[in-house]
Design an enzyme around this catalytic site. Structure first.
Site, PDB file in Angstrom:
ATOM      1  N   GLU A 235      56.903  39.393  45.086  1.00 49.49           N
ATOM      2  CA  GLU A 235      56.208  39.649  43.819  1.00 49.49           C
ATOM      3  C   GLU A 235      55.493  40.996  43.821  1.00 49.49           C
ATOM      4  O   GLU A 235      55.499  41.714  42.836  1.00 49.49           O
ATOM      5  CB  GLU A 235      55.202  38.521  43.544  1.00 49.49           C
ATOM      6  CG  GLU A 235      54.323  38.795  42.336  1.00 49.49           C
ATOM      7  CD  GLU A 235      53.324  37.680  42.032  1.00 49.49           C
ATOM      8  OE1 GLU A 235      53.362  36.629  42.695  1.00 49.49           O
ATOM      9  OE2 GLU A 235      52.499  37.878  41.122  1.00 49.49           O
TER      10      GLU A 235
ATOM     11  N   ASP B 103      45.853  37.830  46.546  1.00 51.20           N
ATOM     12  CA  ASP B 103      47.134  37.304  46.066  1.00 51.20           C
ATOM     13  C   ASP B 103      48.336  38.052  46.636  1.00 51.20           C
ATOM     14  O   ASP B 103      48.901  38.909  45.962  1.00 51.20           O
ATOM     15  CB  ASP B 103      47.165  37.390  44.525  1.00 51.20           C
ATOM     16  CG  ASP B 103      48.273  36.552  43.933  1.00 51.20           C
ATOM     17  OD1 ASP B 103      48.896  35.791  44.674  1.00 51.20           O
ATOM     18  OD2 ASP B 103      48.502  36.661  42.709  1.00 51.20           O
TER      19      ASP B 103
ATOM     20  N   GLU C   4      44.040  29.559  37.095  1.00 53.86           N
ATOM     21  CA  GLU C   4      44.817  30.326  36.113  1.00 53.86           C
ATOM     22  C   GLU C   4      45.232  29.460  34.921  1.00 53.86           C
ATOM     23  O   GLU C   4      46.393  29.467  34.501  1.00 53.86           O
ATOM     24  CB  GLU C   4      46.041  30.957  36.784  1.00 53.86           C
ATOM     25  CG  GLU C   4      45.661  31.956  37.859  1.00 53.86           C
ATOM     26  CD  GLU C   4      46.852  32.725  38.447  1.00 53.86           C
ATOM     27  OE1 GLU C   4      47.955  32.173  38.477  1.00 53.86           O
ATOM     28  OE2 GLU C   4      46.646  33.869  38.871  1.00 53.86           O
TER      29      GLU C   4
HETATM   30  C1  GCU Z   1      50.108  34.771  41.275  1.00 55.02           C
HETATM   31  C2  GCU Z   1      51.343  34.944  40.446  1.00 55.02           C
HETATM   32  C3  GCU Z   1      51.497  33.838  39.449  1.00 55.02           C
HETATM   33  C4  GCU Z   1      51.442  32.500  40.180  1.00 55.02           C
HETATM   34  C5  GCU Z   1      50.157  32.414  40.992  1.00 55.02           C
HETATM   35  C6  GCU Z   1      50.068  31.184  41.871  1.00 55.02           C
HETATM   36  O1  GCU Z   1      48.969  34.946  40.489  1.00 55.02           O
HETATM   37  O2  GCU Z   1      51.280  36.175  39.796  1.00 55.02           O
HETATM   38  O3  GCU Z   1      52.720  34.013  38.800  1.00 55.02           O
HETATM   39  O4  GCU Z   1      51.519  31.442  39.297  1.00 55.02           O
HETATM   40  O5  GCU Z   1      50.076  33.498  41.844  1.00 55.02           O
HETATM   41  O6  GCU Z   1      50.266  31.318  43.062  1.00 55.02           O
HETATM   42  O7  GCU Z   1      49.782  30.105  41.395  1.00 55.02           O
END
Ligand code: GCU
Length: 681
Positions: free
Chosen positions: A373, A345, A272
């Site tokens: 979440e 996730d 990400e």
């Molecule tokens: C999910 C979450 C993010 C977080 C990511 C992670 O995608 O939405 O906010 O950073 O997980 O676990 O790194």
């Protein structure tokens, strides 16, 4: 009675009432009563140790233990106890033995909790050895005190005033964790700011570590892989660059000079948008091992996350496996791969991540999300122990039948140098710590399962209720039932039958199965996951589809691959299923989906009724606050049901069965709802 006396009596009465009834949840499950001078004169709490942790255990017992004499002993030979303990009783004495000081502290909380639950502990013999060596919370807390996916206010850590000002909550936090066996914490977000490793922040980290130490809690940090470049001024952060390696060695040395028992690093790399070794053409193993070598002389650990995926044509659910399986066996023994329970996730329900069953020569740990979440934030009552247990008890068939995720990760199946389990914390600055009073149960349950993954969800719920509210049997029984079903309920009203990730973009709260952001990443779009069309709905991950099933060991591979044998609670995870498909109930898929959404709604209505009936058992404040949250939950459940059914109906073109509650919204009206992005709080 004189007026003056009456006045005093009245004031006393008010004081007693507020003492007994004013409740804000800040005490969590720690409601021990101070013992009277009379009791404390009658019994002795002895120890020869002068270790601060042992003295703390002694103090807790001096303050709250109403039972017989206690002796606290450290026996360095009893290594098999790890940081557990053994309690034996003879005559009027309880002897508590541990291999490590923390073991005595855990034992002290153990008997204090038993005492509060009303258990018989005069004659008490028990041995407790924790399932995992490292039982760790992951805080996703940013340095500006916002919390990624945190729903209980700002971060507990007041970085700006540290190290000079030490909030009393730091110690309360440590005590709460120690009372459930949690022995480690990562203070900062996995999307880590490089600043955390600057001398300025390290002295702040040290201040927290100094408070936590007595409670047996080690501090870990999330690190940004680009730190050498960003704060070290190096040309790059390539793990094979000697200067980079040296920078980390020196940084680690600096940390251990400040914090001699520092735990290690947690790393989110090449995920990400976070930097990582792949930026330099290196592998995850190159990156992890470079850090592992730097920290090895101090017995530190590297927890390297497997949460990686890229917007390629490949099914997102397959990517962690594809990245990591080829690296199996290449990691140092102080590296542990931290794997989310499911391959996407933290969805309401996912199958377990197949990586668990595939890596034979690499230490692995599970990462659960305690913060909700994808489960209604801190507005919905969802007890997570059943979700945690579902993963831990899943058989990965790594070495034939019986190789559960629990046994793979706790070192039973293959020895690992240190076993670990992580939970993404739901703790914030709110008075009640977790936003929803019942969310405290999830912090509690994570700790209890990390200590002993054999415990049942039911026993943990009962224990928590007795410690947190009341021992009254009716209350405990009825509310336990509600807690135990609550996870399935949220699955039903949000994403039944294996549906997943049909949330509104980014904030992950409300439904948005229609969601589409032109130009946005496909794997962040609901349609990518549900694939609804006039034929049916679901993600075809069978051999005729993305073939994600191949990542599971037999017999799971075949079981999931065949629509007839695939467990129905995951059918839309693995299959694109026709609306007319006959389900085991005899209903068509469409009717079954409708029935599940409706059941979810009806169950929340039942929780509301049940909670209202519990009014006499609970203090006014907590009763009211939970009642209000349930009102939000029922509105949201109806919103989810209507949004999903009305949207999917545009494809199925079938009536919503007449025996279920009618929608009260218009689809077009629901599509207009835009919640503000709640990324941080
Ligand atoms: C999910 C979450 C993010 C977080 C990511 C992670 O995608 O939405 O906010 O950073 O997980 O676990 O790194």
């Amino acid at each position: 009675m004189s007026l003056r006396r009456a006045h005093i009596v009245y004031i006393l009465f008010i004081l007693i009432c507020t003492q007994t009834f004013a409740e804000d949840g800040s005490q969590l499950w720690l409601r021990f009563e101070k013992v009277s001078a009379e009791i404390s004169a009658k019994r002795t709490i002895k120890t020869k140790s002068v270790d601060p942790t042992v003295l703390l255990a002694k103090q807790e017992l001096e303050d709250y233990w109403k039972g017989n004499n206690v002796e606290l002993l450290i026996d360095r030979k009893l290594t098999k106890l790890k940081d557990g303990f053994k309690i034996t009783s003879s005559g009027s004495k309880l002897q508590i033995v541990a291999n490590k000081p923390a073991g005595l502290l855990y034992a002290a909380y153990h008997i204090l909790q038993k005492q509060n639950e009303g258990a018989e502990i005069t004659h008490y013999n028990v041995e407790e050895i924790p399932s995992y060596d490292i039982r760790i919370l992951n805080h996703w807390d940013n340095l500006d005190r916002t919390v990624e996916r945190g729903y209980a206010g700002y971060s507990l850590w007041k970085w700006a005033e540290l190290p000079q000002v030490l909030s009393p909550r730091y110690e309360e936090y440590a005590r709460a964790n120690a009372s459930i066996g949690i022995n480690a914490t990562v203070l900062n977000n996995v999307n880590a700011s490089p600043q955390i490793l600057t001398p300025e922040y390290l002295t702040k980290v040290k201040a927290l570590a100094d408070i936590f130490r007595k409670y047996g809690i080690k501090v870990y940090l999330s690190v940004n892989f680009s730190s050498p470049k960003v704060i070290g001024g190096l040309e790059n952060s390539d793990p094979l660059n000697k200067d980079v390696q040296l920078w980390w060695k020196n940084k680690v040395k600096e940390i251990y000079q400040l914090i001699p028992d520092f735990g290690g690093f947690l790393v989110k790399a090449n995920s990400e948008g976070q930097p990582g070794p792949q930026d330099y053409g290196r592998t995850h193993a190159d990156g992890a091992n470079m850090l592992a070598d730097a920290i090895k002389p101090y017995s530190g650990m590297i927890m390297w996350r497997a949460f990686v995926y890229n917007p390629t044509k490949e099914d997102r659910a397959k990517q962690a496996y594809q990245e990591f399986v080829p690296l199996d066996g290449q990691f140092r023994d102080n590296v542990i791969i931290q794997i989310k329970n499911g391959p996407i996730d933290f969805q309401p329900r996912e199958p377990f991540t197949p990586l668990f069953g595939a890596m034979r020569n690499t230490a692995q740990m599970v990462e659960f999300q305690i913060t909700q979440e994808y489960l209604g934030f801190s507005n919905h009552l969802v007890y997570l122990a059943p979700l945690f247990k579902e993963t831990l008890d899943s058989d990965a068939y790594a070495d034939g039948a019986g190789t559960t995720i629990a046994k793979i990760t706790d070192g039973t199946v293959r020895k690992i140098s240190k076993s670990a389990i992580a939970g993404v914390a739901n703790i914030g600055e709110d008075v009640n710590w977790t936003g929803h009073h019942f969310a405290q149960a999830n912090w509690f349950a994570f700790g209890k399962l990390a200590w002993n993954h054999q415990l049942s969800s039911e026993d943990i719920a009962k224990e928590w209720l007795k410690l947190t509210f009341t021992k009254d049997e009716t209350f405990v029984k009825d509310v336990t039932d509600m807690m135990l079903t609550s996870r399935e309920t949220v699955v039903n009203y949000m994403m039944p039958l294996g549906l997943h990730h049909i949330f509104a973009f980014d904030h992950h709260y409300g439904p948005e199965p229609w969601g589409n952001m032109p130009g946005g990443r496909a794997d962040w779009m609901p349609w990518y996951y549900h694939n609804a069309n006039e034929k049916g709905v679901g993600f075809n991950r069978t051999t005729s589809g993305s073939n994600a099933v191949v990542q599971y060991n037999e017999p799971l591979r075949s079981l999931f691959n065949d629509i007839q044998t695939c467990p129905e609670n995951l059918i839309l995870w693995f299959h694109h299923v026709s609306w007319d498909h006959k389900m085991k109930s005899g209903l068509t898929l469409w009717e079954e989906i409708c029935t599940h959404y409706d059941r979810g709604v009806q169950d929340v209505r039942a929780y509301q009724r049940l909670w209202d009936k519990m009014e006499s058992y609970v203090d006014a404040q907590r009763f009211k606050e939970i009642q209000s949250k349930l009102k939000i939950q029922i509105k949201d459940a109806v919103w989810w049901k209507d949004a999903c059914l009305l949207y999917f109906q545009t494809f199925s073109r079938k009536p919503i069965p007449y025996y279920i509650e009618r929608p009260i919204h218009e689809l077009e009206e629901l599509k207009k709802i835009k919640l503000p992005l709640k990324h941080h709080n």
